[in-house]
Design a protein around this motif. Sequence first.
Motif, PDB file in Angstrom:
ATOM      1  N   LEU A   8       0.840  -1.201   0.000  1.00  0.00           N
ATOM      2  CA  LEU A   8       0.000   0.000   0.000  1.00  0.00           C
ATOM      3  C   LEU A   8       0.870   1.245   0.000  1.00  0.00           C
ATOM      4  O   LEU A   8       1.653   1.459   0.928  1.00  0.00           O
ATOM      5  CB  LEU A   8      -0.901  -0.016   1.241  1.00  0.00           C
ATOM      6  CG  LEU A   8      -1.792   1.186   1.489  1.00  0.00           C
ATOM      7  CD1 LEU A   8      -2.782   1.388   0.341  1.00  0.00           C
ATOM      8  CD2 LEU A   8      -2.527   1.023   2.816  1.00  0.00           C
ATOM      9  N   TYR A   9       0.730   2.042  -1.053  1.00  0.00           N
ATOM     10  CA  TYR A   9       1.434   3.322  -1.096  1.00  0.00           C
ATOM     11  C   TYR A   9       0.552   4.342  -1.804  1.00  0.00           C
ATOM     12  O   TYR A   9       0.335   4.271  -3.014  1.00  0.00           O
ATOM     13  CB  TYR A   9       2.783   3.197  -1.819  1.00  0.00           C
ATOM     14  CG  TYR A   9       3.521   4.519  -1.887  1.00  0.00           C
ATOM     15  CD1 TYR A   9       4.088   5.075  -0.742  1.00  0.00           C
ATOM     16  CD2 TYR A   9       3.617   5.222  -3.078  1.00  0.00           C
ATOM     17  CE1 TYR A   9       4.742   6.302  -0.781  1.00  0.00           C
ATOM     18  CE2 TYR A   9       4.269   6.443  -3.137  1.00  0.00           C
ATOM     19  CZ  TYR A   9       4.825   6.972  -1.985  1.00  0.00           C
ATOM     20  OH  TYR A   9       5.460   8.190  -2.035  1.00  0.00           O
ATOM     21  N   ASN A  10       0.013   5.264  -1.027  1.00  0.00           N
ATOM     22  CA  ASN A  10      -0.804   6.369  -1.546  1.00  0.00           C
ATOM     23  C   ASN A  10      -1.924   5.896  -2.469  1.00  0.00           C
ATOM     24  O   ASN A  10      -2.087   6.378  -3.585  1.00  0.00           O
ATOM     25  CB  ASN A  10       0.077   7.395  -2.260  1.00  0.00           C
ATOM     26  CG  ASN A  10       0.960   8.163  -1.295  1.00  0.00           C
ATOM     27  OD1 ASN A  10       0.748   8.132  -0.083  1.00  0.00           O
ATOM     28  ND2 ASN A  10       1.948   8.845  -1.817  1.00  0.00           N
ATOM     29  N   ILE A  15      -8.035   1.516  -2.112  1.00  0.00           N
ATOM     30  CA  ILE A  15      -7.782   0.398  -1.211  1.00  0.00           C
ATOM     31  C   ILE A  15      -9.068  -0.227  -0.655  1.00  0.00           C
ATOM     32  O   ILE A  15      -9.154  -1.435  -0.488  1.00  0.00           O
ATOM     33  CB  ILE A  15      -6.803   0.778  -0.063  1.00  0.00           C
ATOM     34  CG1 ILE A  15      -6.460  -0.444   0.807  1.00  0.00           C
ATOM     35  CG2 ILE A  15      -7.329   1.930   0.766  1.00  0.00           C
ATOM     36  CD1 ILE A  15      -5.757  -1.568   0.092  1.00  0.00           C
ATOM     37  N   GLN A  16     -10.088   0.581  -0.414  1.00  0.00           N
ATOM     38  CA  GLN A  16     -11.335   0.027   0.105  1.00  0.00           C
ATOM     39  C   GLN A  16     -11.947  -0.973  -0.883  1.00  0.00           C
ATOM     40  O   GLN A  16     -12.406  -2.037  -0.488  1.00  0.00           O
ATOM     41  CB  GLN A  16     -12.335   1.142   0.419  1.00  0.00           C
ATOM     42  CG  GLN A  16     -13.623   0.625   1.013  1.00  0.00           C
ATOM     43  CD  GLN A  16     -14.596   1.734   1.360  1.00  0.00           C
ATOM     44  OE1 GLN A  16     -14.384   2.894   1.025  1.00  0.00           O
ATOM     45  NE2 GLN A  16     -15.672   1.384   2.036  1.00  0.00           N
ATOM     46  N   LYS A  17     -11.922  -0.654  -2.171  1.00  0.00           N
ATOM     47  CA  LYS A  17     -12.472  -1.563  -3.178  1.00  0.00           C
ATOM     48  C   LYS A  17     -11.639  -2.847  -3.259  1.00  0.00           C
ATOM     49  O   LYS A  17     -12.188  -3.942  -3.411  1.00  0.00           O
ATOM     50  CB  LYS A  17     -12.528  -0.886  -4.541  1.00  0.00           C
ATOM     51  CG  LYS A  17     -13.227  -1.729  -5.590  1.00  0.00           C
ATOM     52  CD  LYS A  17     -13.494  -0.960  -6.867  1.00  0.00           C
ATOM     53  CE  LYS A  17     -14.277  -1.814  -7.857  1.00  0.00           C
ATOM     54  NZ  LYS A  17     -14.681  -1.074  -9.048  1.00  0.00           N
ATOM     55  N   ALA A  18     -10.333  -2.726  -3.145  1.00  0.00           N
ATOM     56  CA  ALA A  18      -9.468  -3.908  -3.150  1.00  0.00           C
ATOM     57  C   ALA A  18      -9.808  -4.819  -1.970  1.00  0.00           C
ATOM     58  O   ALA A  18      -9.973  -6.037  -2.139  1.00  0.00           O
ATOM     59  CB  ALA A  18      -7.999  -3.497  -3.107  1.00  0.00           C
ATOM     60  N   ASN A  42      -4.152   9.496   3.097  1.00  0.00           N
ATOM     61  CA  ASN A  42      -4.880   8.895   4.220  1.00  0.00           C
ATOM     62  C   ASN A  42      -5.201   7.410   3.988  1.00  0.00           C
ATOM     63  O   ASN A  42      -6.219   6.905   4.447  1.00  0.00           O
ATOM     64  CB  ASN A  42      -6.156   9.687   4.501  1.00  0.00           C
ATOM     65  CG  ASN A  42      -7.167   9.605   3.372  1.00  0.00           C
ATOM     66  OD1 ASN A  42      -6.791   9.479   2.200  1.00  0.00           O
ATOM     67  ND2 ASN A  42      -8.444   9.679   3.704  1.00  0.00           N
ATOM     68  N   SER A  43      -4.294   6.701   3.303  1.00  0.00           N
ATOM     69  CA  SER A  43      -4.498   5.270   3.046  1.00  0.00           C
ATOM     70  C   SER A  43      -4.729   4.474   4.329  1.00  0.00           C
ATOM     71  O   SER A  43      -5.607   3.606   4.378  1.00  0.00           O
ATOM     72  CB  SER A  43      -3.290   4.689   2.296  1.00  0.00           C
ATOM     73  OG  SER A  43      -3.203   5.186   0.999  1.00  0.00           O
ATOM     74  N   VAL A  47      -7.977   2.072   5.396  1.00  0.00           N
ATOM     75  CA  VAL A  47      -7.870   0.657   5.781  1.00  0.00           C
ATOM     76  C   VAL A  47      -8.483   0.445   7.158  1.00  0.00           C
ATOM     77  O   VAL A  47      -9.254  -0.501   7.366  1.00  0.00           O
ATOM     78  CB  VAL A  47      -6.402   0.187   5.766  1.00  0.00           C
ATOM     79  CG1 VAL A  47      -6.278  -1.203   6.388  1.00  0.00           C
ATOM     80  CG2 VAL A  47      -5.848   0.188   4.356  1.00  0.00           C
ATOM     81  N   ASN A  48      -8.167   1.303   8.096  1.00  0.00           N
ATOM     82  CA  ASN A  48      -8.679   1.147   9.459  1.00  0.00           C
ATOM     83  C   ASN A  48     -10.197   1.275   9.544  1.00  0.00           C
ATOM     84  O   ASN A  48     -10.805   0.780  10.488  1.00  0.00           O
ATOM     85  CB  ASN A  48      -7.998   2.136  10.401  1.00  0.00           C
ATOM     86  CG  ASN A  48      -6.574   1.715  10.718  1.00  0.00           C
ATOM     87  OD1 ASN A  48      -6.277   0.525  10.836  1.00  0.00           O
ATOM     88  ND2 ASN A  48      -5.676   2.679  10.834  1.00  0.00           N
ATOM     89  N   ALA A  49     -10.807   1.914   8.546  1.00  0.00           N
ATOM     90  CA  ALA A  49     -12.265   2.046   8.518  1.00  0.00           C
ATOM     91  C   ALA A  49     -12.943   0.844   7.847  1.00  0.00           C
ATOM     92  O   ALA A  49     -14.168   0.724   7.899  1.00  0.00           O
ATOM     93  CB  ALA A  49     -12.655   3.335   7.793  1.00  0.00           C
TER      94      ALA A  49
END
Length: 195
Positions: A8-10, A15-18, A42-43, A47-49
């Motif tokens: 994960l980088y920017n 990322i949520q869809k992944a 804010n990646s 992820v934390n959400a």
Amino acid sequence: MFSIIIPLYNKAAYIQKAIQSILSQTFKQYEIIIVNDGSTDNSLEVVNACPLSSVDYQLIDQPNQGVSTTRNNAIKLAKYEYIAFLDADDWWEPTYLEEMKKLISDFPEAGIYSSGYYIMKINEKLVAGIGVDFKFQSGYINYCQVYANKLSMPVWTGATIIKKSVFDSEQGFKPNLKLGEDFDLWVRVAMKYPV
């Protein structure tokens, strides 16, 4: 059965869809290892959400080291025999892991397992050209010959699973390569194992 590796980088926008594409898998025996490689957006908050509390996952935060080192670091933590790669801006169809499990059962001697995939261009879904005849369903391929014939990479990281023991025997991705680190590994593996 699968350790799913996400560098994960920017990629806050993707990322949520992944992650959702993993949670939607019909085959549920997996762990998720996400390594944040020094993102400056804010990646991590995204992820934390995500609703990950019901699955086996690890979130690792490290200073930026590049995708090869990031994937290598994640795989050191993997507990399953098969490593599945998913970049933070890609996603899988819901039956991906189920279909790959069947491929592994049907071809247990392989070092790499891969599938066809789509490329999204302005909301248009295009079949990626991987150099294999589109009628081909499954079986072993001669990786180097397919590449030489079509100059198309028949194996793409986001549609690939590798045995952890094979990955370890090849010492993973070469950190000094900034481009083509996956191609380099696939060729090294294809010289020794069926694909």
